[in-house]
Design a protein around this motif. Structure first.
Motif, short mmCIF file in Angstrom:
data_model
loop_
_atom_site.label_atom_id
_atom_site.label_comp_id
_atom_site.label_asym_id
_atom_site.label_seq_id
_atom_site.Cartn_x
_atom_site.Cartn_y
_atom_site.Cartn_z
N ASP A 116 -0.84 -5.54 -12.35
CA ASP A 116 -1.32 -4.36 -13.09
C ASP A 116 -1.70 -3.17 -12.21
N TYR A 117 -1.03 -3.03 -11.06
CA TYR A 117 -1.20 -1.82 -10.25
C TYR A 117 -0.25 -0.73 -10.72
N LEU A 118 0.91 -1.14 -11.28
CA LEU A 118 1.95 -0.21 -11.69
C LEU A 118 2.42 -0.51 -13.10
N SER B 195 0.83 -1.20 0.00
CA SER B 195 0.00 0.00 0.00
C SER B 195 0.87 1.26 0.00
N ASP B 196 1.94 1.25 0.78
CA ASP B 196 2.82 2.42 0.86
C ASP B 196 3.46 2.72 -0.49
N ILE B 197 3.90 1.68 -1.19
CA ILE B 197 4.51 1.88 -2.51
C ILE B 197 3.49 2.43 -3.50
N VAL B 198 2.32 1.83 -3.52
CA VAL B 198 1.26 2.30 -4.43
C VAL B 198 0.91 3.75 -4.12
N ALA C 231 11.48 -4.07 -1.56
CA ALA C 231 11.07 -3.12 -2.59
C ALA C 231 11.01 -3.80 -3.95
N THR C 232 12.07 -4.52 -4.29
CA THR C 232 12.13 -5.18 -5.59
C THR C 232 11.02 -6.21 -5.77
#
Length: 134
Positions: A62-64, A21-24, A51-52
């Motif tokens: 398909d979020y990013l 969630s934090d990355i998104v 992270a990777t």
């Protein structure tokens, strides 16, 4: 926790407070930029492997989006994710100021009068009651 059905998207698999969630949230709050795993690791203070791995999964789901040279970015067509991040931002604006970085569960805030003896508190209480009765 109940959800408002009008905004609910069962396909959106994100939970606040998780690395995913934090990355998104970070990428969708900065949609004009692409970031490498190293840059996100530093920005969000997470382990590089985490992270990777998380970025790869988010891309696969398909979020990013991802450029050919390894930069991850927010997808303009994911309105559901944009709504999710907007909700996170709104909650932070509403309640974020209530968070006290110095307070910990082990150290409760000092109560008023905690540094005074019972006798001092009784005397102060008697004085206040006297003022009310005047």
């Amino acid at each position: 926790m109940p959800v408002l059905l009008e905004d609910h998207d069962s396909e959106l698999n994100l939970r606040p407070g998780t690395t995913k969630s934090d990355i998104v949230a970070y990428l969708y709050q900065n949609p004009e930029w692409g970031y490498t795993p190293q840059e996100l690791k530093e920005a969000l203070d997470i382990p590089r492997g985490t992270a990777t791995t998380t970025l790869k999964r988010l891309h696969d789901d398909d979020y990013l989006g991802k450029t050919d040279d390894g930069y991850y970015y927010a997808l303009s067509e994911r309105e559901d994710v944009r709504r999710y991040v907007s909700s996170l931002n709104q909650v932070d604006r509403m309640f974020g100021h209530h968070l006290d970085a110095d307070a910990t569960p082990e150290e409760p805030e000092k109560q008023i009068g905690e540094d005074r003896t019972d006798e001092e508190l009784d005397a102060e209480l008697a004085e206040l009651e006297g003022e009310l009765n005047e």
